[in-house]
Write an enzyme that holds these catalytic residues in place. Structure first.
Site, PDB file in Angstrom:
ATOM      1  N   LYS A   1      15.409  17.209  21.072  1.00  0.00           N
ATOM      2  CA  LYS A   1      14.736  15.968  21.488  1.00  0.00           C
ATOM      3  C   LYS A   1      13.337  16.271  22.029  1.00  0.00           C
ATOM      4  O   LYS A   1      12.369  15.577  21.692  1.00  0.00           O
ATOM      5  CB  LYS A   1      15.581  15.253  22.560  1.00  0.00           C
ATOM      6  CG  LYS A   1      16.876  14.643  22.005  1.00  0.00           C
ATOM      7  CD  LYS A   1      17.857  14.211  23.100  1.00  0.00           C
ATOM      8  CE  LYS A   1      19.167  13.730  22.479  1.00  0.00           C
ATOM      9  NZ  LYS A   1      20.184  13.343  23.475  1.00  0.00           N
TER      10      LYS A   1
ATOM     11  N   GLN B   1      21.571  13.587  29.616  1.00  0.00           N
ATOM     12  CA  GLN B   1      22.405  14.109  28.531  1.00  0.00           C
ATOM     13  C   GLN B   1      23.870  14.148  28.976  1.00  0.00           C
ATOM     14  O   GLN B   1      24.182  14.665  30.047  1.00  0.00           O
ATOM     15  CB  GLN B   1      21.916  15.510  28.120  1.00  0.00           C
ATOM     16  CG  GLN B   1      22.616  16.077  26.901  1.00  0.00           C
ATOM     17  CD  GLN B   1      22.319  15.319  25.611  1.00  0.00           C
ATOM     18  OE1 GLN B   1      21.254  14.732  25.438  1.00  0.00           O
ATOM     19  NE2 GLN B   1      23.282  15.315  24.696  1.00  0.00           N
TER      20      GLN B   1
ATOM     21  N   ASP C   1      18.513   5.444  25.798  1.00  0.00           N
ATOM     22  CA  ASP C   1      19.808   5.768  25.175  1.00  0.00           C
ATOM     23  C   ASP C   1      20.599   4.500  24.849  1.00  0.00           C
ATOM     24  O   ASP C   1      21.560   4.547  24.071  1.00  0.00           O
ATOM     25  CB  ASP C   1      20.666   6.625  26.127  1.00  0.00           C
ATOM     26  CG  ASP C   1      20.655   8.103  25.767  1.00  0.00           C
ATOM     27  OD1 ASP C   1      20.395   8.426  24.595  1.00  0.00           O
ATOM     28  OD2 ASP C   1      20.927   8.918  26.667  1.00  0.00           O
TER      29      ASP C   1
HETATM   30  N1  GUN Z   1      25.833  13.050  24.311  1.00  0.00           N
HETATM   31  C1  GUN Z   1      26.224  12.840  23.036  1.00  0.00           C
HETATM   32  N2  GUN Z   1      25.399  11.966  22.446  1.00  0.00           N
HETATM   33  C2  GUN Z   1      24.483  11.612  23.365  1.00  0.00           C
HETATM   34  C3  GUN Z   1      23.362  10.743  23.337  1.00  0.00           C
HETATM   35  O1  GUN Z   1      23.051  10.069  22.357  1.00  0.00           O
HETATM   36  N3  GUN Z   1      22.644  10.672  24.488  1.00  0.00           N
HETATM   37  C4  GUN Z   1      22.972  11.359  25.588  1.00  0.00           C
HETATM   38  N4  GUN Z   1      22.217  11.212  26.667  1.00  0.00           N
HETATM   39  N5  GUN Z   1      23.999  12.178  25.650  1.00  0.00           N
HETATM   40  C5  GUN Z   1      24.746  12.300  24.531  1.00  0.00           C
END
Ligand code: GUN
Length: 294
Positions: free
Chosen positions: A57, A101, A124
């Site tokens: 990311k 995350q 998100d």
């Molecule tokens: N863990 C698995 N997928 C995601 C996501 O799309 N965003 C975040 N923050 N954590 C995750």
């Protein structure tokens, strides 16, 4: 009848094209004297998957011209410390959007963390305000994985209208929002949707009735050839790490679909890796760009 001429839904190539579009928009914003979008990620602990996703990311931010910041905590971080960090980011006018995350350590109430994020910075799309707005089709931040899948379907001209879509998995992040988005009166959308999960007794029979299968169970190679109707479209969300000593990393990613036996039956299918994964990351960038504009 199997047709052997399936289309590979190349998420990597589609994501690269979208990144160029985002980069052009960012360059135009900056040329107008505006600040480049700034995405912040909070990463707790050292889970291998989470480390990889967050690194990807941050790298993608750089590629599209966003500013990015990574805030790290050890596994023993307290809920209060995380809530304080979130409160700061909510107020920081230099921060366009931020993510925490997941998963978080057991001693932290994930839902409490999610609900502490200002919905306007919740790129998100996990806050109940965004989830609720998404569920009734209002403007919002849509969870990155289902958003990326819709974009992949759209850019590859996959018809969804009137199709029967079987979603495997009912997570808040993928299965549930995917089912709702495909149900919307929209394009992509207008599907008849069936959601299956670990307590569904007749998954095979339901899958055989699907025009589109979205596999998001996190069970490696769950979808076999005898579950797929010839000509179906198969979207594989699985990314389970399987130990593989022949790889430099020590593992390989396994999808939820037995690709080799299923692909020849389909009209289109996503690979793992290089399918849904890159689309998920680019969707987070699209959400951050959206946050910067509003
Ligand atoms: N863990 C698995 N997928 C995601 C996501 O799309 N965003 C975040 N923050 N954590 C995750």
């Amino acid at each position: 009848m199997s047709n052997h001429t399936y289309k590979l839904l190349d998420g990597k190539a589609t994501a690269e094209a979208i990144k160029l579009e985002i980069a052009a928009e960012v360059a135009a914003m900056v040329a107008e004297g505006k600040a480049a979008p700034h995405l912040v990620a909070i990463l707790v602990g050292h889970d291998g998957g989470s480390e990889t996703y967050v690194a990807s990311k941050m790298k993608t931010c750089q590629e599209v011209g966003f500013r990015s910041s990574l805030i790290r905590y050890e596994d023993n971080v307290t809920e209060a410390e995380l809530l304080a960090a979130i409160a700061r980011l909510n107020l920081d006018e230099d921060v366009t959007g931020f993510i925490i995350q997941l998963p978080l350590p057991k001693h932290i109430d994930e839902q409490k963390i999610i609900e502490a994020v200002d919905p306007r910075k919740d790129v998100d799309g996990f806050h109940p305000i965004n989830v609720g707005r998404m569920s009734i089709g209002l403007p919002c931040f849509v969870s990155a994985t289902p958003k990326g899948i819709l974009e992949l379907l759209k850019r590859n001209q996959i018809e969804t209208r009137g199709k029967h879509c079987v979603v495997l998995g009912r997570s808040n992040i993928v299965g549930k929002p995917m089912a709702q988005l495909l149900l919307h009166k929209a394009s992509p959308g207008d599907c008849t949707v069936t959601v299956c999960h670990s307590r569904t007794p007749n998954i095979k029979e339901l899958c055989l009735q699907a025009d589109i299968i979205v596999a998001a169970l996190g069970v490696p190679s769950f979808v076999k050839a005898d579950m797929v109707k010839p000509g179906a479209v198969v979207i594989d969300v699985g990314t389970t790490r399987i130990a593989d000593p022949t790889r430099k990393s020590g593992f390989r990613l396994s999808g939820d679909v037995c690709f080799d036996e299923v692909a020849p039956l389909t009209s289109a299918i996503t690979p793992v890796p290089g399918g849904v994964g890159p689309m998920t990351i680019v969707s987070l960038m699209l959400n951050t760009l959206q946050a910067a504009k509003q």
